[in-house]
Each structure stands twice: as structure tokens, then as C-alpha cells.
Design an enzyme around this catalytic site. Structure first.
Site, PDB file in Angstrom:
ATOM      1  N   ASP A   1       0.048   7.121  40.762  1.00  0.00           N
ATOM      2  CA  ASP A   1       1.269   7.854  41.102  1.00  0.00           C
ATOM      3  C   ASP A   1       2.467   6.919  41.137  1.00  0.00           C
ATOM      4  O   ASP A   1       2.336   5.704  41.307  1.00  0.00           O
ATOM      5  CB  ASP A   1       1.129   8.584  42.434  1.00  0.00           C
ATOM      6  CG  ASP A   1       0.918   7.648  43.616  1.00  0.00           C
ATOM      7  OD1 ASP A   1       0.110   6.715  43.489  1.00  0.00           O
ATOM      8  OD2 ASP A   1       1.578   7.850  44.664  1.00  0.00           O
TER       9      ASP A   1
ATOM     10  N   ASP B   1       4.958  -1.026  38.739  1.00  0.00           N
ATOM     11  CA  ASP B   1       4.374  -0.510  39.985  1.00  0.00           C
ATOM     12  C   ASP B   1       3.748   0.867  39.742  1.00  0.00           C
ATOM     13  O   ASP B   1       4.379   1.883  39.972  1.00  0.00           O
ATOM     14  CB  ASP B   1       5.468  -0.421  41.050  1.00  0.00           C
ATOM     15  CG  ASP B   1       4.932  -0.057  42.416  1.00  0.00           C
ATOM     16  OD1 ASP B   1       3.719  -0.179  42.633  1.00  0.00           O
ATOM     17  OD2 ASP B   1       5.739   0.367  43.267  1.00  0.00           O
TER      18      ASP B   1
ATOM     19  N   GLU C   1      -0.502   6.805  46.663  1.00  0.00           N
ATOM     20  CA  GLU C   1      -0.087   5.590  47.370  1.00  0.00           C
ATOM     21  C   GLU C   1       1.400   5.605  47.704  1.00  0.00           C
ATOM     22  O   GLU C   1       1.813   5.115  48.753  1.00  0.00           O
ATOM     23  CB  GLU C   1      -0.420   4.362  46.519  1.00  0.00           C
ATOM     24  CG  GLU C   1      -0.361   3.036  47.266  1.00  0.00           C
ATOM     25  CD  GLU C   1       1.018   2.398  47.291  1.00  0.00           C
ATOM     26  OE1 GLU C   1       1.213   1.438  48.051  1.00  0.00           O
ATOM     27  OE2 GLU C   1       1.901   2.861  46.538  1.00  0.00           O
TER      28      GLU C   1
ATOM     29  N   HIS D   1      10.761   0.608  41.423  1.00  0.00           N
ATOM     30  CA  HIS D   1      11.509   1.679  42.087  1.00  0.00           C
ATOM     31  C   HIS D   1      12.977   1.729  41.646  1.00  0.00           C
ATOM     32  O   HIS D   1      13.762   2.488  42.218  1.00  0.00           O
ATOM     33  CB  HIS D   1      11.427   1.573  43.614  1.00  0.00           C
ATOM     34  CG  HIS D   1      10.056   1.810  44.158  1.00  0.00           C
ATOM     35  ND1 HIS D   1       9.822   2.193  45.462  1.00  0.00           N
ATOM     36  CD2 HIS D   1       8.833   1.706  43.600  1.00  0.00           C
ATOM     37  CE1 HIS D   1       8.517   2.305  45.671  1.00  0.00           C
ATOM     38  NE2 HIS D   1       7.899   2.012  44.539  1.00  0.00           N
TER      39      HIS D   1
END
Length: 384
Positions: free
Chosen positions: A79, A109, A143, A357
Site C-alpha cells: 500500500d 516506499d 502499513e 510521500h
């Protein structure tokens, strides 16, 4: 060790394929199905392990090849966080290759890390056929979210079915600036607390007829922030309490409100437990507001893995491939390693996390190749 060109082709193309699955938490995109087929083709026994219901339904995957020791598990998450409002120079789920980098949400990530481990495992198996011990993967779909029905539930299932590993590598992007910077061997604990103070509403011109909860709450927050929790330890930085929100909801200028609340987060080292800190906060609250209510949620306790043989082999592999001896560190936020640490020794090592992110999240192709080589070297020596 895997051939560099082969590693490039396998890791990069698998990373791009995973990125093209828009797997915003909880991941129901099909990314795990892609990996399940890939791992099954290499001989892994694959288990689809969905947990939760309705909107909380979370897909998870566990795959294992071999039954002997040592048992190495790679843990990660498929995810990703949403693309966000900032402009991207390319589609966040296109998996674009440009200027020696792969772009897309999850590139570092941590779909790139998953791709590197799968490529390394395939390279190892192409040389040896089967491992002397056993190799497994624990992949979750939540997560980046509340983490209620992912790794924690899969670990319970693994324990019940005899799949707890001897050592686990979590493929989070641990390197701040370049490959070889850092291996995480622990994390601070985290606890979130919500403090609610009741008072007596009244007119601001007649404070003697009211009980201002804001004043009591400010006294509480002042007492909490005034006290240093500790000075740190040889492995951990000092614990930190941060006020993250203060809420009253009062739009009037002449009314003393009846209630005030605040949110607090504490990142703590191994001198504390979540329960001890929750007890301390409650004690302080009672001193200034006997009717205060405190709700706490412990995200994870502080933990550290001793720098034993497996951590040494991983550090050696990093140094052989990158030429840098990685620092062993416990800083940063939480990760699913906090759950794994309750069952076995765990260390975290993955890609460079500088762009995670962010808009235009990316991973350098040379870093993907290096990470694949590191995982391959680690597998080779651990299973020797």
C-alpha cells in the site's frame, strides 16, 4: 551475486509493474496478486490472508519456500499514501523511467524494495534451486494506514501455523541520502493521548460563576511540556512529548466554554513503556483537573535488535556493494518492525527515502540494482 544487467531488468520492471497498481491504503489494487503469481512460479507456497471487514478489509500475503533453518523473512507493504495535491511531472501511477530514475507513488516506499528482494530471491534460486533454509515474504496492504488488519494479524497467523522466522528484514527506505547510510536496528515507541477537560460554561464578564477548562488544560500542557522525560540512552535519542492539537470549538468571544481538549504524542525510548507514560499523563491531569478524561493509544513500544550475526552479515553485504559501512540506528518514526520485534529479531534496510510521500517520488535505477545485490549477497551468506 546477481548479474547487474539481469538485476536491472528484473527489479526495475517489477517495480514499474507494482507502481502501476494504484494501491492507496488499504491496497485492493491487484499488486499482491501480481506478486503471488510471481512467487508461486518460483516455487513458493503462497497464502492470501485478508483480514478485517467492509471498508477495513485488508489484503495480505504470506509466501514461503523451504522448511528448514535459517528461516529469513522479508517484510514489506504494497500500500501507498495518496498522490496528494502537489503537481507531479508524470503520472503518479505510471511507473515512468526518466533520467536514470523510476518515478511513481511507492517507488521508494516501498515497491522498489519489494521488487529488489523478489529479484534477489529469484537470482539466488536460479543458482541453488532451493534454499538450504527457508525464505518467506510477509506483505501487507495497510502499513500506511491504521495498521490494524495487516502485519499484526499476519504475524498471529504465522505463529499459529509454525512460520515465525529466525530473522526478518523489513525493506523500508532507511537511507537518508545515499545507499549504505543506515540500517535500522530499533525504533522508538509511540503513544497518542487525547485529554478532555470539563468546566462550567459562563459569561466572560462573570468568571466567578464559571470554571474555565481552557485554563486548566493550559496548566496541564505546561506541566507536561516542562518536564524532560529523559536524556536519551546510548542507542536512543531523548524521548519527546509534542502537543499536536488544542481544540475548544468556541466561536463566541464572550463565552467561557464548557469543555476543552488536546492531543499529545510521545515518542519514547526504552527507558519507558507506553503504559508508564499514560499513567504519568493521567496523574498530571488529575493535579489540575480532577475530572479530566485521558484516552491513550499505544502505536508501538520501543525496541532494539542486538547487533548479532544476522545484522553483521547484512552490514557486511551493504559494505561490499556500496563501499560504505552502514550506521546502526534507531531514529525516525514507527514501522511494522515494531510488530515483528515481538516475535523475532528484525532489522530494516531499503532504499533512499528522501522522496517518499512527496510529489515525483522516485528511485534511482542504480540504487535498485544495488539493493538487489545487497539482498542477494545477504541471502547467499546467510544460507551458506
Amino acid at each position: 551475486m546477481a548479474d547487474a544487467m539481469s538485476s536491472l531488468s528484473v527489479a526495475v520492471e517489477l517495480a514499474r509493474a507494482l507502481i502501476r497498481n494504484a494501491s492507496v491504503t488499504p491496497d485492493r489494487s491487484g499488486a499482491q496478486g501480481l506478486l503471488a503469481d510471481r512467487l508461486a512460479a518460483s516455487g513458493f507456497e503462497v497464502f492470501a490472508l485478508p483480514f478485517g471487514e467492509g471498508e477495513a478489509l485488508t489484503p495480505n500475503l504470506f509466501a514461503r519456500l523451504g522448511r528448514g533453518a535459517p528461516h529469513l523473512c522479508f517484510a514489506g507493504h504494497t500500500d501507498v499514501v495518496p498522490p496528494g495535491d502537489a503537481a507531479w511531472s508524470t503520472g503518479p501511477f505510471d511507473g515512468t523511467v526518466r533520467d536514470g530514475r523510476v518515478y511513481g507513488r511507492g517507488a521508494c516506499d516501498m515497491k522498489g524494495g519489494i521488487a529488489a528482494f523478489v529479484a534477489a530471491a529469484e537470482a539466488y534460486l536460479s543458482r541453488h534451486g532451493t534454499p538450504r533454509g527457508s525464505i518467506s515474504l510477509l506483505l501487507t496492504g495497510d502499513e500506511e494506514g491504521p495498521a490494524r488488519f495487516g502485519t499484526v494479524k499476519v504475524l498471529e497467523w504465522m505463529a499459529a501455523h509454525g512460520h515465525i522466522p529466525d530473522f526478518c528484514v523489513v525493506g523500508e527506505p532507511t537511507n537518508p541520502t545515499c545507499m549504505g547510510d543506515m540500517i535500522k536496528v530499533g525504533r522508538r515507541g509511540s503513544i497518542n493521548l487525547r485529554i478532555e477537560v470539563e468546566g462550567v460554561q459562563g459569561h466572560v464578564a462573570y468568571p466567578d460563576r464559571a470554571d474555565n477548562p481552557v485554563h486548566r488544560l493550559l496548566a496541564i500542557l505546561g506541566a507536561l511540556t516542562a518536564r524532560p522525560l529523559d536524556d536519551g540512552t546510548p542507542w536512543f535519542q531523548p524521548s519527546s512529548l509534542q502537543v499536536t492539537s488544542v481544540d475548544v470549538g468556541n466561536t463566541a468571544t464572550n463565552v467561557i466554554p464548557s469543555c476543552a481538549s488536546a492531543a499529545v504524542n510521545i515518542r519514547f525510548n526504552d527507558l519507558h513503556t507506553g503504559a508508564s507514560l499514560a499513567g504519568w499523563v493521567e496523574t498530571v491531569c488529575r493535579q489540575y483537573a480532577p475530572r479530566a478524561r485521558v484516552e491513550s493509544r499505544i502505536s508501538g513500544e520501543a525496541f532494539r535488535t542486538e547487533a548479532g550475526a544476522e545484522v553483521g552479515l547484512l552490514a557486511d553485504a551493504v559494505e561490499r556493494v556500496t563501499g560504505r559501512r552502514p550506521a546502526l540506528d534507531t531514529g525516525g518514526g514507527t514501522s511494522d518492525a515494531r510488530f515483528v520485534a515481538q516475535y523475532c529479531a528484525v532489522a530494516e534496510f531499503g532504499l533512499v527515502g528522501a522522496s517518499m510521500h512527496k510529489a515525483d517520488e522516485h528511485v534511482a535505477i542504480e540504487d535498485l540494482v544495488a539493493l538487489t545485490a545487497i539482498y542477494d549477497d545477504f541471502l547467499e551468506r546467510l544460507m551458506a
